[in-house]
Write an enzyme that holds these catalytic residues in place. Structure first.
Site, PDB file in Angstrom:
ATOM      1  N   HIS A 158       0.921  -1.319  -0.102  1.00  0.00           N
ATOM      2  CA  HIS A 158      -0.034   0.129  -0.043  1.00  0.00           C
ATOM      3  C   HIS A 158       0.836   1.132  -0.101  1.00  0.00           C
ATOM      4  CE1 HIS A 158       0.788   0.808   4.296  1.00  0.00           C
ATOM      5  NE2 HIS A 158       0.252  -0.458   4.767  1.00  0.00           N
TER       6      HIS A 158
ATOM      7  N   CYS B 223       2.379  -4.693   6.839  1.00  0.00           N
ATOM      8  CA  CYS B 223       2.221  -4.694   5.304  1.00  0.00           C
ATOM      9  C   CYS B 223       3.760  -4.161   4.654  1.00  0.00           C
ATOM     10  CB  CYS B 223       1.242  -3.727   4.847  1.00  0.00           C
ATOM     11  SG  CYS B 223      -0.439  -4.182   5.512  1.00  0.00           S
TER      12      CYS B 223
END
Length: 166
Positions: free
Chosen positions: A125, A141
Site C-alpha cells: 500500500h 504490510c
C-alpha cells in the site's frame, strides 16, 4: 476592459486544463506484464519482474518488527514465503492497495496449533497519512509512496505471484 478580458482568458484556460487532468490516482500501464513481484526484506527493496527481468524497483517500509516471518496477529512482522496478489483495493485507507494472500494453509495451521490467530489483511500500500518517525511502521504490510503505489497498482494484476524473502 482589457484587464478583464485577460483575467477571463486566464481563468478559462485554467478551468479547461483542470478538466483535462487525468483520472487522478488511477494510471494506465501498457508495458510488459508483471509476472512476479519480489520483496527483499533485509534490503528494504521490492522488484516488479517480467520473466525474471526487473521492470521497476522500489524502496519499501515493512512491519514495525521486520525480522522473521509473520506468525500471529499483532506481531508487527511482514510474512515471508510465496503468496499471490488477491485483489486491488481502490478504497484503501492508504491511498491504494494490493491484497496479499497471507495467511496460507500452513500459516493458519501453525497459528491454530499455538492457539492464536495468524492475522491477515496484509497489503502492498501507499504511504501514511501522517508523518512517521521510524523506518518500518506498518502492522505487517509493505509500504511505498502514494505516487509509487499508483504505478504499482496499474502494473500488478490479481493472481501475480509475490515472493517475500528475508
Amino acid at each position: 476592459m482589457r484587464w478583464f478580458l485577460k483575467v477571463f482568458l486566464v481563468l478559462a484556460l485554467a478551468l479547461g486544463l483542470s478538466a483535462c487532468g487525468g483520472s487522478g490516482k488511477f494510471r494506465k500501464y501498457n508495458g510488459p506484464e508483471v509476472t512476479s513481484v519480489q520483496v527483499h526484506k533485509a534490503a528494504r527493496k521490492m522488484y516488479l519482474l517480467h520473466n525474471g527481468r526487473v521492470l521497476e524497483s522500489y524502496d519499501i517500509a515493512l512491519g514495525f518488527a521486520p525480522e522473521g516471518h509473520k506468525q500471529f496477529e499483532g506481531d508487527g512482522k511482514t510474512p515471508e514465503g510465496a503468496y499471490y496478489i488477491t485483489h486491488r483495493n481502490p478504497n484503501s485507507a492508504f491511498h491504494l492497495s494490493l491484497g496479499i494472500s497471507y495467511p496460507n494453509t500452513a500459516d493458519r495451521a501453525f497459528a491454530e496449533e499455538a492457539g492464536k490467530s495468524p492475522g491477515g489483511d496484509i497489503f502492498i500500500h501507499g504511504g501514511p497519512r501522517r508523518p512517521i518517525s521510524r523506518r518500518d511502521w506498518t502492522e505487517g504490510c509493505i509500504a511505498v509512496t502514494d505516487k509509487e503505489m499508483e504505478v504499482i497498482y496499474a502494473m500488478v494484476k490479481p493472481g501475480t505471484v509475490i515472493h517475500i524473502l528475508p
